[in-house]
Design a protein around this motif. Sequence first.
Motif, mmCIF file in Angstrom:
data_model
loop_
_atom_site.group_PDB
_atom_site.id
_atom_site.type_symbol
_atom_site.label_atom_id
_atom_site.label_comp_id
_atom_site.label_asym_id
_atom_site.label_seq_id
_atom_site.Cartn_x
_atom_site.Cartn_y
_atom_site.Cartn_z
ATOM 1 N N ALA A 106 4.444 -2.817 8.624
ATOM 2 C CA ALA A 106 5.590 -3.571 8.377
ATOM 3 C C ALA A 106 6.706 -2.920 8.154
ATOM 4 N N THR A 107 7.917 -3.538 8.512
ATOM 5 C CA THR A 107 9.292 -2.808 8.231
ATOM 6 C C THR A 107 9.554 -3.333 6.824
ATOM 7 N N TYR A 108 10.612 -2.491 6.257
ATOM 8 C CA TYR A 108 11.185 -3.156 5.109
ATOM 9 C C TYR A 108 12.615 -2.688 5.016
ATOM 10 N N VAL A 109 13.365 -3.153 4.195
ATOM 11 C CA VAL A 109 14.847 -2.770 3.769
ATOM 12 C C VAL A 109 14.668 -1.488 3.279
ATOM 13 N N THR A 110 13.978 -1.520 2.112
ATOM 14 C CA THR A 110 13.902 -0.356 1.567
ATOM 15 C C THR A 110 12.583 0.011 0.840
ATOM 16 N N CYS A 111 11.942 1.063 0.599
ATOM 17 C CA CYS A 111 10.596 1.070 -0.121
ATOM 18 C C CYS A 111 10.882 1.151 -1.685
ATOM 19 N N GLY A 112 9.774 0.032 -2.045
ATOM 20 C CA GLY A 112 9.684 0.049 -3.435
ATOM 21 C C GLY A 112 8.579 -0.950 -3.787
ATOM 22 N N PRO A 113 8.391 -1.129 -5.200
ATOM 23 C CA PRO A 113 7.153 -1.825 -5.539
ATOM 24 C C PRO A 113 7.523 -3.364 -5.348
ATOM 25 N N VAL B 73 0.738 -1.237 0.052
ATOM 26 C CA VAL B 73 -0.102 0.043 -0.196
ATOM 27 C C VAL B 73 0.798 1.216 0.079
ATOM 28 N N SER B 74 1.701 1.389 0.829
ATOM 29 C CA SER B 74 2.516 2.753 0.970
ATOM 30 C C SER B 74 3.597 2.190 1.853
ATOM 31 N N CYS B 75 4.764 2.820 1.556
ATOM 32 C CA CYS B 75 6.106 2.812 2.402
ATOM 33 C C CYS B 75 6.863 4.272 2.628
ATOM 34 N N ASP C 294 15.498 9.617 4.339
ATOM 35 C CA ASP C 294 15.077 10.889 3.435
ATOM 36 C C ASP C 294 13.773 11.145 3.249
ATOM 37 N N ARG C 295 12.915 10.069 3.968
ATOM 38 C CA ARG C 295 11.324 10.206 4.095
ATOM 39 C C ARG C 295 10.773 10.326 2.705
ATOM 40 N N SER C 296 11.493 9.647 1.612
ATOM 41 C CA SER C 296 10.918 9.111 0.441
ATOM 42 C C SER C 296 9.690 8.442 0.625
ATOM 43 N N THR C 297 8.770 8.382 -0.130
ATOM 44 C CA THR C 297 7.534 7.534 -0.148
ATOM 45 C C THR C 297 7.320 6.407 -1.206
ATOM 46 N N TYR C 298 6.710 5.575 -1.166
ATOM 47 C CA TYR C 298 6.266 4.602 -2.110
ATOM 48 C C TYR C 298 4.804 4.433 -2.090
ATOM 49 N N TRP C 299 4.003 4.322 -3.043
ATOM 50 C CA TRP C 299 2.560 4.005 -3.174
ATOM 51 C C TRP C 299 2.226 3.191 -4.027
ATOM 52 N N GLY C 300 1.138 2.368 -3.554
ATOM 53 C CA GLY C 300 0.599 1.281 -4.435
ATOM 54 C C GLY C 300 -0.139 2.050 -5.613
ATOM 55 N N ASP C 301 -0.225 1.590 -6.917
ATOM 56 C CA ASP C 301 -1.074 2.323 -7.815
ATOM 57 C C ASP C 301 -2.538 2.536 -7.380
ATOM 58 N N SER C 302 -3.178 1.865 -6.746
ATOM 59 C CA SER C 302 -4.285 1.576 -6.396
ATOM 60 C C SER C 302 -4.783 2.763 -5.358
ATOM 61 N N VAL C 303 -3.743 2.884 -4.609
ATOM 62 C CA VAL C 303 -4.283 4.076 -3.610
ATOM 63 C C VAL C 303 -3.391 5.706 -3.877
#
Length: 120
Positions: free
Chosen positions: A96-103, A47-49, A54-63
């Motif tokens: 959840a935690t992630y190593v990095t944000c991405g699809p 969904v999102s991360c 650097d507080r960069s973000t990732y978003w799923g396309d549907s949201v």
Amino acid sequence: VQLQASGGGLVQPGGSLRLSCAASGFTLDYYAIGWFRQAPGKEREGVSCISGSDRSTYWGDSVKGRFAISRDNARKKVYLQMNSLRPEDTAVYYCATYVTCGPNSPPLSWGQGTQVTVSS
């Protein structure tokens, strides 16, 4: 690592919900953290991360354009503001935690989810 999601519930289409995640047992500052969801019979969907650096973000396309993510490292909290909710957003949401944000970035650890149901 402990992650506790809360804030789910039943909401009508077009409504809003704010999910919270309380993190404990680790230093939140160092981790990318976000949300994924899983609906019955469907695959897990990112969904999102938000990254820890650097507080960069990732978003799923549907949201994209409907949800917003934020983090408060001092309070060890992460939030997901969900607006313009649709029936297809119905799922259990996990923090959840992630190593990095991405699809294609799989979650490292996650806790008990919170149910979001969008229905009239």
